[in-house]
Design a protein around this motif. Structure first.
Motif, PDB file in Angstrom:
ATOM      1  N   ILE A 144       0.843  -1.207   0.000  1.00  0.00           N
ATOM      2  CA  ILE A 144       0.000   0.000   0.000  1.00  0.00           C
ATOM      3  C   ILE A 144       0.875   1.252   0.000  1.00  0.00           C
ATOM      4  CG2 ILE A 144      -1.998  -1.097   1.058  1.00  0.00           C
ATOM      5  CD1 ILE A 144      -1.207   0.136   3.745  1.00  0.00           C
ATOM      6  N   ARG A 145       2.155   1.095   0.294  1.00  0.00           N
ATOM      7  CA  ARG A 145       3.080   2.229   0.277  1.00  0.00           C
ATOM      8  C   ARG A 145       3.644   2.489  -1.113  1.00  0.00           C
ATOM      9  NH1 ARG A 145       4.146  -0.862   4.820  1.00  0.00           N
ATOM     10  NH2 ARG A 145       5.916  -1.818   3.829  1.00  0.00           N
ATOM     11  N   ASP A 146       3.394   1.594  -2.049  1.00  0.00           N
ATOM     12  CA  ASP A 146       3.843   1.770  -3.431  1.00  0.00           C
ATOM     13  C   ASP A 146       3.068   2.932  -4.046  1.00  0.00           C
ATOM     14  OD1 ASP A 146       4.222   1.632  -6.214  1.00  0.00           O
ATOM     15  OD2 ASP A 146       4.181  -0.556  -6.253  1.00  0.00           O
ATOM     16  N   ALA A 147       3.763   3.931  -4.539  1.00  0.00           N
ATOM     17  CA  ALA A 147       3.116   5.130  -5.100  1.00  0.00           C
ATOM     18  C   ALA A 147       2.177   4.783  -6.252  1.00  0.00           C
ATOM     19  CB  ALA A 147       4.180   6.127  -5.561  1.00  0.00           C
ATOM     20  N   ASP A 148       2.450   3.697  -6.973  1.00  0.00           N
ATOM     21  CA  ASP A 148       1.594   3.313  -8.101  1.00  0.00           C
ATOM     22  C   ASP A 148       0.264   2.706  -7.662  1.00  0.00           C
ATOM     23  OD1 ASP A 148       3.398   4.229 -10.005  1.00  0.00           O
ATOM     24  OD2 ASP A 148       4.446   2.303 -10.097  1.00  0.00           O
ATOM     25  N   ILE A 149       0.138   2.389  -6.383  1.00  0.00           N
ATOM     26  CA  ILE A 149      -1.132   1.865  -5.858  1.00  0.00           C
ATOM     27  C   ILE A 149      -2.123   3.000  -5.640  1.00  0.00           C
ATOM     28  CG2 ILE A 149      -2.189   0.841  -3.773  1.00  0.00           C
ATOM     29  CD1 ILE A 149      -1.115  -1.239  -5.670  1.00  0.00           C
ATOM     30  N   HIS A 150      -1.644   4.178  -5.292  1.00  0.00           N
ATOM     31  CA  HIS A 150      -2.502   5.348  -5.040  1.00  0.00           C
ATOM     32  C   HIS A 150      -3.436   5.089  -3.858  1.00  0.00           C
ATOM     33  CE1 HIS A 150      -1.058   6.904  -8.862  1.00  0.00           C
ATOM     34  NE2 HIS A 150      -1.370   5.741  -9.386  1.00  0.00           N
ATOM     35  N   TRP A 151      -2.836   4.648  -2.738  1.00  0.00           N
ATOM     36  CA  TRP A 151      -3.587   4.309  -1.531  1.00  0.00           C
ATOM     37  C   TRP A 151      -4.049   5.580  -0.824  1.00  0.00           C
ATOM     38  CZ3 TRP A 151      -5.462  -0.247  -0.353  1.00  0.00           C
ATOM     39  CH2 TRP A 151      -5.952  -0.486   0.937  1.00  0.00           C
ATOM     40  N   VAL A 152      -5.313   5.613  -0.461  1.00  0.00           N
ATOM     41  CA  VAL A 152      -5.869   6.739   0.288  1.00  0.00           C
ATOM     42  C   VAL A 152      -6.638   6.194   1.484  1.00  0.00           C
ATOM     43  CG1 VAL A 152      -6.016   8.286  -1.709  1.00  0.00           C
ATOM     44  CG2 VAL A 152      -7.976   6.822  -1.124  1.00  0.00           C
ATOM     45  N   SER A 153      -6.869   7.091   2.467  1.00  0.00           N
ATOM     46  CA  SER A 153      -7.596   6.689   3.664  1.00  0.00           C
ATOM     47  C   SER A 153      -8.473   7.835   4.133  1.00  0.00           C
ATOM     48  CB  SER A 153      -6.616   6.310   4.770  1.00  0.00           C
ATOM     49  OG  SER A 153      -7.305   6.030   5.971  1.00  0.00           O
ATOM     50  N   ASP A 154      -9.624   7.470   4.668  1.00  0.00           N
ATOM     51  CA  ASP A 154     -10.493   8.466   5.295  1.00  0.00           C
ATOM     52  C   ASP A 154     -10.015   8.761   6.714  1.00  0.00           C
ATOM     53  OD1 ASP A 154     -11.947   8.351   2.982  1.00  0.00           O
ATOM     54  OD2 ASP A 154     -13.571   7.144   3.809  1.00  0.00           O
ATOM     55  N   TRP A 155      -9.063   7.972   7.184  1.00  0.00           N
ATOM     56  CA  TRP A 155      -8.515   8.143   8.529  1.00  0.00           C
ATOM     57  C   TRP A 155      -7.051   8.547   8.390  1.00  0.00           C
ATOM     58  CZ3 TRP A 155     -10.512   2.978  11.066  1.00  0.00           C
ATOM     59  CH2 TRP A 155     -11.900   3.001  11.085  1.00  0.00           C
ATOM     60  N   PRO A 156      -6.718   9.823   8.571  1.00  0.00           N
ATOM     61  CA  PRO A 156      -5.343  10.307   8.346  1.00  0.00           C
ATOM     62  C   PRO A 156      -4.279   9.506   9.086  1.00  0.00           C
ATOM     63  CG  PRO A 156      -6.827  12.141   8.769  1.00  0.00           C
ATOM     64  CD  PRO A 156      -7.622  10.882   9.008  1.00  0.00           C
ATOM     65  N   GLU A 157      -4.601   8.986  10.273  1.00  0.00           N
ATOM     66  CA  GLU A 157      -3.594   8.227  11.019  1.00  0.00           C
ATOM     67  C   GLU A 157      -3.173   6.957  10.280  1.00  0.00           C
ATOM     68  OE1 GLU A 157      -7.664   7.204  12.720  1.00  0.00           O
ATOM     69  OE2 GLU A 157      -6.629   9.038  12.207  1.00  0.00           O
ATOM     70  N   MET A 158      -4.039   6.427   9.430  1.00  0.00           N
ATOM     71  CA  MET A 158      -3.686   5.235   8.649  1.00  0.00           C
ATOM     72  C   MET A 158      -2.645   5.589   7.590  1.00  0.00           C
ATOM     73  SD  MET A 158      -5.287   2.840  10.116  1.00  0.00           S
ATOM     74  CE  MET A 158      -4.839   1.513   9.020  1.00  0.00           C
ATOM     75  N   VAL A 159      -2.795   6.751   6.968  1.00  0.00           N
ATOM     76  CA  VAL A 159      -1.822   7.201   5.967  1.00  0.00           C
ATOM     77  C   VAL A 159      -0.489   7.463   6.654  1.00  0.00           C
ATOM     78  CG1 VAL A 159      -1.276   9.014   4.303  1.00  0.00           C
ATOM     79  CG2 VAL A 159      -3.599   8.129   4.463  1.00  0.00           C
ATOM     80  N   GLU A 160      -0.527   8.108   7.839  1.00  0.00           N
ATOM     81  CA  GLU A 160       0.696   8.370   8.583  1.00  0.00           C
ATOM     82  C   GLU A 160       1.380   7.070   8.972  1.00  0.00           C
ATOM     83  OE1 GLU A 160      -0.272  10.899  11.899  1.00  0.00           O
ATOM     84  OE2 GLU A 160      -1.243  12.367  10.576  1.00  0.00           O
ATOM     85  N   ALA A 161       0.634   6.071   9.402  1.00  0.00           N
ATOM     86  CA  ALA A 161       1.196   4.780   9.792  1.00  0.00           C
ATOM     87  C   ALA A 161       1.895   4.117   8.611  1.00  0.00           C
ATOM     88  CB  ALA A 161       0.137   3.860  10.364  1.00  0.00           C
ATOM     89  N   ALA A 162       1.277   4.191   7.433  1.00  0.00           N
ATOM     90  CA  ALA A 162       1.895   3.598   6.233  1.00  0.00           C
ATOM     91  C   ALA A 162       3.171   4.336   5.886  1.00  0.00           C
ATOM     92  CB  ALA A 162       0.906   3.643   5.064  1.00  0.00           C
ATOM     93  N   THR A 163       3.182   5.662   6.056  1.00  0.00           N
ATOM     94  CA  THR A 163       4.363   6.458   5.743  1.00  0.00           C
ATOM     95  C   THR A 163       5.479   6.162   6.725  1.00  0.00           C
ATOM     96  OG1 THR A 163       2.940   8.192   4.890  1.00  0.00           O
ATOM     97  CG2 THR A 163       5.190   8.813   5.374  1.00  0.00           C
ATOM     98  N   VAL A 164       5.156   6.032   7.996  1.00  0.00           N
ATOM     99  CA  VAL A 164       6.153   5.711   9.021  1.00  0.00           C
ATOM    100  C   VAL A 164       6.774   4.360   8.727  1.00  0.00           C
ATOM    101  CG1 VAL A 164       6.474   5.166  11.458  1.00  0.00           C
ATOM    102  CG2 VAL A 164       5.132   7.149  10.802  1.00  0.00           C
ATOM    103  N   GLN A 165       5.971   3.381   8.334  1.00  0.00           N
ATOM    104  CA  GLN A 165       6.487   2.054   8.038  1.00  0.00           C
ATOM    105  C   GLN A 165       7.432   2.070   6.846  1.00  0.00           C
ATOM    106  OE1 GLN A 165       3.104  -0.447   7.495  1.00  0.00           O
ATOM    107  NE2 GLN A 165       2.514  -0.411   9.645  1.00  0.00           N
ATOM    108  N   GLN A 166       7.193   3.006   5.934  1.00  0.00           N
ATOM    109  CA  GLN A 166       8.007   3.066   4.724  1.00  0.00           C
ATOM    110  C   GLN A 166       9.430   3.493   5.057  1.00  0.00           C
ATOM    111  OE1 GLN A 166       6.486   5.845   1.872  1.00  0.00           O
ATOM    112  NE2 GLN A 166       7.802   5.117   0.262  1.00  0.00           N
ATOM    113  N   ASN A 167       9.605   4.375   6.031  1.00  0.00           N
ATOM    114  CA  ASN A 167      10.924   4.930   6.343  1.00  0.00           C
ATOM    115  C   ASN A 167      11.790   3.987   7.097  1.00  0.00           C
ATOM    116  OD1 ASN A 167      10.225   7.267   5.053  1.00  0.00           O
ATOM    117  ND2 ASN A 167       9.348   8.166   6.904  1.00  0.00           N
TER     118      ASN A 167
END
Length: 186
Positions: free
Chosen positions: A163-186
């Motif tokens: 879901i962190r792959d930019a080509d997937i274009h993952w979005v969330s209605d819950w901002p903390e989910m997007v932040e969690a995916a971004t944190v995992q990426q780093n």
């Protein structure tokens, strides 16, 4: 004589009610059994196995198709999972809510091109895309049911992606989910 006649009429009335109740119960049982056709499901599954295989598309093709007008990206996971995160542009109709009317309301015409994906298309194994057993992945019954409802222009995402792959274009209605995916990426 009047008492005997009333007793007989009473017994006949009771017998009629009991008989009607038994008949209604038998008809209800026949009706409920007639609403499930396991052999029909197996037949439909076998009928479309090769067809489904020919409708698996890679991510690049999936994204190109998604961008074309008249294409529906259908997410059939639960509403909660959908709001936690989904591919951008997807619409949600929970698989368990499939009916002719609801599908027509979300998808429209049976000739509409439909793209599908499920949890097992993602390698992350984190909420909201917890992996299911491979043989129970939601894509399979979704494809079969859409086809069974008359939708034959179905394509399914092939492979597993993050879901962190930019080509997937993952979005969330819950901002903390997007932040969690971004944190995992780093």
């Amino acid at each position: 004589m009047g008492v005997k006649r009333n007793a007989i009429l009473g017994l006949l009335t009771i017998a009629a009610f009991v008989g009607c109740g038994l008949l209604a119960s038998a008809e209800a049982q026949e009706t409920s059994e007639a609403q499930i056709d396991y052999d029909g499901f197996l037949g439909l599954s076998g009928e479309i196995a090769a067809y489904r295989q020919s409708r698996l598309v890679d991510l690049e093709t999936f994204n190109a198709m998604k961008a074309e007008p008249g294409t529906i990206l259908l997410d059939t996971r639960s509403s909660e999972a959908f709001h936690m995160g989904h591919i951008d542009g997807a619409v949600n109709l929970n698989f368990s809510d499939f009916t002719d009317e609801k599908l027509a309301g979300v998808v429209g015409d049976t000739s509409t091109r439909i793209l599908i994906y499920c949890n097992n298309n993602f390698s992350d194994n984190v909420a909201p895309v917890m992996l299911k057993r491979m043989e129970l992945a939601l894509n399979v019954p979704t494809f079969i049911n859409l086809y069974g409802y008359g939708y034959e222009n179905i394509y399914e995402l092939k492979g597993a992606h993050s879901i962190r792959d930019a080509d997937i274009h993952w979005v969330s209605d819950w901002p903390e989910m997007v932040e969690a995916a971004t944190v995992q990426q780093n």
